[in-house]
Design an enzyme around this catalytic site. Structure first.
Site, PDB file in Angstrom:
ATOM      1  CD  GLN A  47       2.377  49.738 -37.107  1.00 40.52           C
ATOM      2  OE1 GLN A  47       2.863  50.778 -36.666  1.00 40.52           O
ATOM      3  NE2 GLN A  47       1.818  48.837 -36.327  1.00 40.52           N
ATOM      4  CG  ASN A  49      -0.669  46.494 -37.657  1.00 41.16           C
ATOM      5  OD1 ASN A  49       0.541  46.399 -37.498  1.00 41.16           O
ATOM      6  ND2 ASN A  49      -1.333  47.580 -37.340  1.00 41.16           N
ATOM      7  NE  ARG A  59      -7.842  39.407 -32.928  1.00 41.55           N
ATOM      8  CZ  ARG A  59      -6.707  39.087 -32.296  1.00 41.55           C
ATOM      9  NH1 ARG A  59      -6.139  39.965 -31.501  1.00 41.55           N
ATOM     10  NH2 ARG A  59      -6.163  37.904 -32.455  1.00 41.55           N
ATOM     11  CE  LYS A  72      -6.648  50.829 -36.026  1.00 44.17           C
ATOM     12  NZ  LYS A  72      -7.249  50.026 -34.949  1.00 44.17           N
ATOM     13  CD  GLU A 143      -3.554  49.097 -27.339  1.00 41.68           C
ATOM     14  OE1 GLU A 143      -4.095  48.263 -28.048  1.00 41.68           O
ATOM     15  OE2 GLU A 143      -2.545  48.859 -26.626  1.00 41.68           O
ATOM     16  CE  LYS A 169      -4.936  45.863 -25.070  1.00 44.73           C
ATOM     17  NZ  LYS A 169      -3.744  45.992 -25.907  1.00 44.73           N
ATOM     18  CG  ASP A 170      -9.996  43.693 -26.199  1.00 46.54           C
ATOM     19  OD1 ASP A 170      -9.238  44.670 -26.004  1.00 46.54           O
ATOM     20  OD2 ASP A 170     -10.065  43.095 -27.288  1.00 46.54           O
TER      21      ASP A 170
END
Length: 183
Positions: A47, A49, A59, A72, A143, A169-170
């Site tokens: 994948q 991104n 982030r 990654k 996640e 969220k973070d």
């Protein structure tokens, strides 16, 4: 390509060989066989991104837990970021330690991040386009995160708190001390 050890097992900084002339430049951003031969890491990416962020965006720190953990291979297409990882592998001497590197469109450096690391970035230029390959698919139920400003990790994001832009969220991830690592 030049592959540098970072002091963390299986975490590598890659500087590609760039061919430049009056037309522009060309470089091989990834070569599976060369990478495997140089590092011993055999990673199949499934994948890709890409994200674009404004100056001050932080982030992270993100990761996925097994069985959907991800390695990654990251780089910057435009702009400049401080890329940060934290080792979550309990059996390593670098457990709980962070590694930071400046990645930019100009320096073309790339970072290979093995499974078992939390990952984050801070945008230091007006904008940055960030690209990364993953060896496993995104899985929302797997996640997780560690709070980016965890005092025990003491990460210098190179962005003043008053200038940082962080998703809701973070801001809700747990502290490192409250995280029970499955790695």
């Amino acid at each position: 390509m030049n592959i540098e050890a970072t002091g963390f097992d299986d975490l590598y900084l890659i500087t590609p060989k760039v061919f430049e002339d009056q037309r522009g430049y060309f470089f091989e951003s990834f070569h599976h066989q060369k990478f495997r031969e140089a590092t011993g890491v055999d990673c199949e990416f499934v994948q890709d991104n890409q994200s674009r962020s404004a100056r001050g965006v932080i982030r992270g720190l993100h990761f996925q837990v097994p069985p959907m953990a991800q390695a990654k291979f990251v780089r910057v297409l435009q702009g400049e970021v401080l890329d940060v990882v934290v080792d979550l592998r309990k059996d390593k001497s670098t457990f709980g330690k962070s590694y930071s590197v400046l990645l930019s469109a100009e320096n073309k450096k790339q970072l290979f991040i093995p499974r078992g690391f939390a990952h984050g970035l801070a945008v230091l230029s007006d904008h940055a386009e960030f690209f990364y390959k993953c060896d496993n698919y995104y899985s929302p139920e797997n996640e997780r995160g560690i709070i980016f400003n965890d005092t025990s990790l003491n990460i210098d994001w190179k962005i003043a708190a008053s200038e940082s832009i962080i998703s809701e969220k973070d801001t809700k991830h747990p502290a490192f001390k409250d995280f029970d690592s499955p790695f």
